[in-house]
Every structure is written in C-alpha cells, then in structure tokens.
Design a protein around this motif. Structure first.
Motif, mmCIF file in Angstrom:
data_model
loop_
_atom_site.group_PDB
_atom_site.id
_atom_site.type_symbol
_atom_site.label_atom_id
_atom_site.label_comp_id
_atom_site.label_asym_id
_atom_site.label_seq_id
_atom_site.Cartn_x
_atom_site.Cartn_y
_atom_site.Cartn_z
ATOM 1 N N PHE A 164 10.362 5.490 2.577
ATOM 2 C CA PHE A 164 10.719 6.736 1.900
ATOM 3 C C PHE A 164 12.160 7.137 2.180
ATOM 4 O O PHE A 164 12.911 7.495 1.265
ATOM 5 C CB PHE A 164 9.769 7.858 2.329
ATOM 6 N N PHE A 165 12.555 7.094 3.453
ATOM 7 C CA PHE A 165 13.908 7.505 3.809
ATOM 8 C C PHE A 165 14.957 6.566 3.213
ATOM 9 O O PHE A 165 16.069 6.986 2.904
ATOM 10 C CB PHE A 165 14.072 7.585 5.328
ATOM 11 N N THR A 166 14.614 5.278 3.051
ATOM 12 C CA THR A 166 15.545 4.347 2.399
ATOM 13 C C THR A 166 15.806 4.779 0.963
ATOM 14 O O THR A 166 16.967 4.884 0.521
ATOM 15 C CB THR A 166 14.989 2.917 2.417
ATOM 16 N N VAL A 167 14.739 5.033 0.214
ATOM 17 C CA VAL A 167 14.877 5.457 -1.189
ATOM 18 C C VAL A 167 15.659 6.765 -1.285
ATOM 19 O O VAL A 167 16.590 6.909 -2.101
ATOM 20 C CB VAL A 167 13.490 5.608 -1.837
ATOM 21 N N ASP B 198 0.834 -1.208 0.000
ATOM 22 C CA ASP B 198 0.000 0.000 0.000
ATOM 23 C C ASP B 198 0.870 1.260 0.000
ATOM 24 O O ASP B 198 0.555 2.244 -0.685
ATOM 25 C CB ASP B 198 -0.913 -0.001 1.225
ATOM 26 N N ILE B 199 1.966 1.217 0.740
ATOM 27 C CA ILE B 199 2.875 2.365 0.796
ATOM 28 C C ILE B 199 3.466 2.645 -0.579
ATOM 29 O O ILE B 199 3.501 3.796 -1.032
ATOM 30 C CB ILE B 199 3.995 2.101 1.826
ATOM 31 N N MET B 200 3.921 1.605 -1.277
ATOM 32 C CA MET B 200 4.501 1.790 -2.604
ATOM 33 C C MET B 200 3.464 2.338 -3.579
ATOM 34 O O MET B 200 3.768 3.199 -4.414
ATOM 35 C CB MET B 200 5.070 0.463 -3.122
ATOM 36 N N ARG C 84 0.896 4.257 -2.902
ATOM 37 C CA ARG C 84 0.510 5.628 -2.601
ATOM 38 C C ARG C 84 1.672 6.618 -2.702
ATOM 39 O O ARG C 84 1.454 7.799 -3.007
ATOM 40 C CB ARG C 84 -0.095 5.709 -1.199
ATOM 41 N N LEU C 85 2.891 6.158 -2.438
ATOM 42 C CA LEU C 85 4.002 7.101 -2.301
ATOM 43 C C LEU C 85 4.972 7.122 -3.482
ATOM 44 O O LEU C 85 5.954 7.860 -3.447
ATOM 45 C CB LEU C 85 4.790 6.815 -1.012
ATOM 46 N N TRP C 86 4.698 6.319 -4.544
ATOM 47 C CA TRP C 86 5.675 6.304 -5.636
ATOM 48 C C TRP C 86 5.914 7.685 -6.254
ATOM 49 O O TRP C 86 7.066 8.016 -6.593
ATOM 50 C CB TRP C 86 5.312 5.254 -6.696
ATOM 51 N N PRO C 87 4.906 8.573 -6.427
ATOM 52 C CA PRO C 87 5.229 9.897 -6.989
ATOM 53 C C PRO C 87 6.134 10.708 -6.056
ATOM 54 O O PRO C 87 7.031 11.417 -6.525
ATOM 55 C CB PRO C 87 3.855 10.570 -7.136
ATOM 56 N N LEU C 88 5.887 10.606 -4.742
ATOM 57 C CA LEU C 88 6.724 11.306 -3.770
ATOM 58 C C LEU C 88 8.169 10.817 -3.864
ATOM 59 O O LEU C 88 9.119 11.623 -3.883
ATOM 60 C CB LEU C 88 6.187 11.070 -2.354
ATOM 61 N N MET C 89 8.346 9.502 -3.959
ATOM 62 C CA MET C 89 9.697 8.938 -3.986
ATOM 63 C C MET C 89 10.420 9.265 -5.295
ATOM 64 O O MET C 89 11.598 9.638 -5.279
ATOM 65 C CB MET C 89 9.637 7.428 -3.738
ATOM 66 N N ILE C 90 9.720 9.152 -6.417
ATOM 67 C CA ILE C 90 10.338 9.473 -7.708
ATOM 68 C C ILE C 90 10.711 10.959 -7.761
ATOM 69 O O ILE C 90 11.812 11.324 -8.205
ATOM 70 C CB ILE C 90 9.398 9.100 -8.872
ATOM 71 N N GLY C 91 9.805 11.822 -7.310
ATOM 72 C CA GLY C 91 10.089 13.260 -7.280
ATOM 73 C C GLY C 91 11.301 13.579 -6.423
ATOM 74 O O GLY C 91 12.143 14.414 -6.793
ATOM 75 N N THR C 92 11.415 12.908 -5.278
ATOM 76 C CA THR C 92 12.551 13.147 -4.379
ATOM 77 C C THR C 92 13.861 12.719 -5.027
ATOM 78 O O THR C 92 14.869 13.445 -4.962
ATOM 79 C CB THR C 92 12.349 12.390 -3.050
ATOM 80 N N VAL C 93 13.870 11.549 -5.665
ATOM 81 C CA VAL C 93 15.084 11.061 -6.340
ATOM 82 C C VAL C 93 15.503 12.037 -7.440
ATOM 83 O O VAL C 93 16.694 12.384 -7.567
ATOM 84 C CB VAL C 93 14.857 9.656 -6.918
ATOM 85 N N ILE C 94 14.540 12.506 -8.235
ATOM 86 C CA ILE C 94 14.853 13.468 -9.307
ATOM 87 C C ILE C 94 15.412 14.759 -8.714
ATOM 88 O O ILE C 94 16.413 15.304 -9.190
ATOM 89 C CB ILE C 94 13.594 13.754 -10.162
ATOM 90 N N GLY C 95 14.761 15.258 -7.642
ATOM 91 C CA GLY C 95 15.230 16.486 -6.992
ATOM 92 C C GLY C 95 16.636 16.362 -6.453
ATOM 93 O O GLY C 95 17.453 17.287 -6.555
ATOM 94 N N ILE C 96 16.956 15.209 -5.877
ATOM 95 C CA ILE C 96 18.296 14.971 -5.342
ATOM 96 C C ILE C 96 19.324 14.919 -6.472
ATOM 97 O O ILE C 96 20.382 15.565 -6.406
ATOM 98 C CB ILE C 96 18.322 13.663 -4.518
ATOM 99 N N TRP C 97 19.025 14.168 -7.530
ATOM 100 C CA TRP C 97 19.983 14.004 -8.620
ATOM 101 C C TRP C 97 20.204 15.295 -9.407
ATOM 102 O O TRP C 97 21.320 15.576 -9.835
ATOM 103 C CB TRP C 97 19.534 12.879 -9.544
ATOM 104 N N LEU C 98 19.146 16.079 -9.599
ATOM 105 C CA LEU C 98 19.284 17.330 -10.364
ATOM 106 C C LEU C 98 20.089 18.377 -9.604
ATOM 107 O O LEU C 98 20.581 19.333 -10.203
ATOM 108 C CB LEU C 98 17.899 17.896 -10.719
ATOM 109 N N ASN C 99 20.202 18.203 -8.294
ATOM 110 C CA ASN C 99 20.896 19.207 -7.484
ATOM 111 C C ASN C 99 22.159 18.655 -6.837
ATOM 112 O O ASN C 99 22.591 19.141 -5.782
ATOM 113 C CB ASN C 99 19.932 19.750 -6.423
#
Length: 250
Positions: free
Chosen positions: A173-176, A68-70, A72-87
């Motif tokens: 989330f924090f793992t990803v 259920d977590i995956m 509901r939270l996949w957009p949050l996790m993908i957005g965070t990974v992109i934000g981290i990598w772009l910066n």
C-alpha cells in the motif's frame, strides 16, 4: 544544503529506519515528524519520498501474500491514488502551513489509537466500498501531510489481516501511495536536483537503521518498544502542532 541539516536528516532517518526495522512500519511517519520541526512538510516529503518508496518495495516482496493483498486492497489503493491526485498542491498552496498542524494531530491520533488498542471490524462483504472511501480520505490526508497511515492502517487491521500479511500489505500500500505522491511533488517543483544529496543521505541512513533494528529485534521485546515509540510520537505530534500554530498566529 549545509552540513548541520544533513546531519539532522541522517539522524532522523537512522531513527526512522530503526523503528521500521523493529516494528515493520514508521519510516515516513517518524522522519516526517522529525523533519517537520525544522522545515515545511513540502520540503520534508521531497527528502522522504525516495527512501520511503525503496524501503516499501523491499517490504512488498518480503512475503507470500502479494496476490491476496492485491485482491483485497485494490479499492483502498485506487481510492488513495485518486485522493492524492485530486488534491495536488496542498503541500505548497496557501494552506500549506496548516499541513504541519494536521501532521502533528495525525501523529497524536495514530499513537493514541495504537496505545488504546482500539479495534474496528469490517465485514468481508463491506470491504470493497469501505476500502474505497478510506482510500479517498487517506489520499487527501497524504496530499496535505505526506503521511498515509491514517485511516488506512486501522482499516487494514479492521479487515482481519494477520501480522505477517499486514506487514507485507503495508509495504504494498505504501509503495502505491508514495509513488502517486511522488508525481504530485514533482509536478509542484519540490522534487529537484537539490534534493538528490539529502535524499541519498536519507536512503543510506534508512537502510542502516533498518538493519540495526532487525538485528536488535530478537533481543528486544517488540511490544515494550512499540509502547514507548507511541508515547514519544504523541509528544512529538503535540510539539509539531503547537509550534506550527504559534508560527501561523505570530
């Protein structure tokens, strides 16, 4: 790395692990806050990263809600990974000193929001697109400070996750996010063999603190502990931010 600094690292992670054991989160936030008093955020996150990943993986599989977590939270996790990598590079670039100021401010904001019980609500139909935006913002903040609680945690509370699911969701989330951050700091040359010993000390102290925290959780009132923890976080954040500003303008 000299012994007094190893003792400081052990003490910081023992306390951070204890907090995580009692209230289910706070290991990177507390340890980054304490280490930032004596070192730049880039050096601190290189020590924090491995204990953070390992303890969060442990938390990830500590409940039945993973599917259920995956979902509901996949957009949050993908957005965070992109934000981290772009910066990538914010921790070591010319504006790196301002990362310490940002970290102090974030600790204060996070603590004030916790004390005020400020509540947001996000309708289920809006979860995906809002989650993606929140993820991008969280990624930028994480790339600069190494901390991922703002604004991701208020978002997870706003979509109505219950206590046990929220604790597991934070682990997922924090793992990803920390794995994505690990790629950044490795590429920046911060994660080296020199961080192996302090990282091992941090890992051992983290787990010791978590076990102690879990052992005393049943004997303490978690809400009372949480309130004093947040007050201490405000004081720590103000100290970190003001110290950094003094150094920048010196």
């Amino acid at each position: 790395m000299h012994d007094p600094l190893l003792i400081l690292i052990a003490a910081a992670f023992l306390l951070a692990g204890f907090v995580k054991g009692v209230i289910g989160l706070g290991l990177p936030t507390v340890s980054m806050g304490l280490l930032a008093v004596t070192m730049p955020p880039g050096q601190a996150i290189a020590i924090v990263i491995v204990p953070a990943i390992v303890t969060n993986i442990w938390q990830t599989f500590g409940g039945p809600y993973l599917r259920d977590i995956m979902r509901r939270l996949w957009p949050l996790m993908i957005g965070t990974v992109i934000g981290i990598w772009l910066n990538a590079g914010l921790l070591t670039g010319p504006y790196a000193p301002w990362g310490t100021v940002t970290l102090g401010a974030l600790l204060v904001i996070y603590a004030v929001m916790g004390l005020s019980r400020l509540q947001f609500k996000v309708a289920s139909r809006n979860e995906k697109w809002i989650g993606g935006i929140v993820g991008l913002v969280t990624g930028v903040v994480s790339a600069e400070t190494g901390v991922q609680v703002i604004p991701s945690m208020p978002y997870m509370q706003a979509i109505g996750m219950e206590k046990d699911e929220l604790v597991q969701a934070l682990g997922v989330f924090f793992t990803v996010a920390t794995v994505a951050l690990a790629f950044n700091i490795t590429a920046s040359g911060l994660l080296t063999a020199a961080t192996a010993l302090p990282g091992a000390v941090a890992m051992a102290a983290s787990f010791a603190g978590m076990f102690i925290g879990q052992a005393v959780r049943s004997r303490m009132h978690p809400e009372e502990f949480r309130r004093w923890f947040l007050i201490a976080l405000i004081l720590l954040g103000l100290y970190i931010a003001s110290n950094a500003l003094i150094r920048i303008h010196a």
